[in-house]
Design a protein around this motif. Structure first.
Motif, PDB file in Angstrom:
ATOM      1  N   TYR A 180      78.909  63.899 184.254  1.00 15.51           N
ATOM      2  CA  TYR A 180      79.251  65.830 183.918  1.00 15.51           C
ATOM      3  C   TYR A 180      78.229  65.795 182.261  1.00 15.51           C
ATOM      4  O   TYR A 180      78.344  64.714 181.646  1.00 15.51           O
ATOM      5  CB  TYR A 180      80.674  65.994 183.867  1.00 15.51           C
ATOM      6  N   CYS A 181      78.504  67.031 181.817  1.00 16.76           N
ATOM      7  CA  CYS A 181      77.638  67.115 180.914  1.00 16.76           C
ATOM      8  C   CYS A 181      79.002  68.294 179.174  1.00 16.76           C
ATOM      9  O   CYS A 181      79.173  68.568 180.132  1.00 16.76           O
ATOM     10  CB  CYS A 181      76.284  67.238 180.250  1.00 16.76           C
ATOM     11  N   CYS A 201      76.259  70.078 183.306  1.00 13.54           N
ATOM     12  CA  CYS A 201      74.338  69.718 183.681  1.00 13.54           C
ATOM     13  C   CYS A 201      74.060  70.601 184.008  1.00 13.54           C
ATOM     14  O   CYS A 201      74.121  71.326 184.740  1.00 13.54           O
ATOM     15  CB  CYS A 201      74.918  68.528 184.340  1.00 13.54           C
ATOM     16  N   TYR A 216      76.738  70.187 189.105  1.00 11.56           N
ATOM     17  CA  TYR A 216      76.296  71.421 188.029  1.00 11.56           C
ATOM     18  C   TYR A 216      77.369  71.995 187.725  1.00 11.56           C
ATOM     19  O   TYR A 216      77.154  72.927 186.845  1.00 11.56           O
ATOM     20  CB  TYR A 216      74.969  71.461 188.538  1.00 11.56           C
TER      21      TYR A 216
END
Length: 262
Positions: free
Chosen positions: A167-168, A172, A183
């Protein structure tokens, strides 16, 4: 001549009352037997689930943790833990359910169950210990939905694993296959390295099995680890990456456990 019918009616009334009393007595006995049987089943089910939970906790190495977990699982299932032995890597659990009312004199319904932890060979049964739902809210600033964040945090606290990614911040936009739950912030990857280490592989299966055991409260969509995938209704089965056969350990999920939630 007029008194005989009265006597016959009186005898018939007594017979009806007697039969009613017999039927009532039978109904009471059947009801008591049913209550006792229900208590026995409850004690047995609680013992089975508590033994599985305690066996899972044997992997943690924390003194007293398996029995504390077993006691809590037994309580949630309407029973009381009366015995807990964890010698030689086996969880030996005893439970009881108190009989109430007219059955009090009979004592308690008791049960016993034993379970062993899983091995490096694959997944195994784990009793659910998680309650409640974090909710299917939107992705947060950290890039995770509430349910995915809860999975990450519980894995950290339950297994001490801190290398959790996938995860970002803000979400992401690349690095995964098209349509990946990463995502949308609904998936995490728990890294299990070095992935050839038997001890780490065993840890990975314990972790994956725990997630599956708590799939309902965690709202798990699927779990992937070491060429196998778990999905609701089908259980564990063979997994092949959408790109086809590969020797890449990451694409085969040999070095991490993937967890997707709804």
């Amino acid at each position: 001549m007029t008194r005989r019918p009265d006597r016959e009616r009186g005898a018939a009334s007594i017979w009806v009352l007697a039969m009613g009393a017999v039927v009532l007595a039978v109904a009471v006995v059947v009801g008591l037997y049913g209550s006792a049987a229900t208590a026995r089943h409850r004690a047995s089910a609680a013992a089975d689930l508590a033994a599985l939970a305690a066996a899972d906790r044997l992997w943690t190495g924390k003194a007293g943790e398996p029995c504390r977990t077993a006691a809590e699982v037994a309580r949630r299932n309407g029973a009381r833990l009366t015995g807990c032995l964890t010698s030689n890597g086996v969880a030996d659990i005893s439970t009881r359910v108190r009989l109430g009312g007219a059955l009090t004199r009979l004592g308690d319904a008791r049960a016993r169950a034993r379970a062993v932890p899983g091995t490096v060979g694959g997944p195994f049964a784990v009793a659910s210990t998680v309650e409640g739902d974090a909710g299917a809210g939107p992705m947060g600033a950290d890039g995770l939905t509430p349910r995915a964040r809860r999975v990450r945090d519980l894995i950290r606290s339950e297994f001490g694993e801190s290398d959790i990614g996938g995860y970002c911040p803000g979400g992401c936009s690349s690095g995964h296959i098209a349509g990946s739950d990463h995502y949308s912030g609904r998936a995490v990857d728990v890294m299990i390295t070095p992935w050839r280490s038997p001890a780490r592989v065993a840890k990975g299966w314990r972790l994956a099995s725990w997630v599956v055991g708590n799939a309902r409260p965690l709202h798990v969509k699927y779990v992937i680890y070491r060429d196998r995938i778990w999905t609701p209704g089908r259980g564990w089965h063979a997994y092949r990456h959408p790109s086809g056969d590969t020797s890449n350990p990451t694409l085969r999920h040999l070095d991490h456990v993937h967890v997707s939630v709804y």
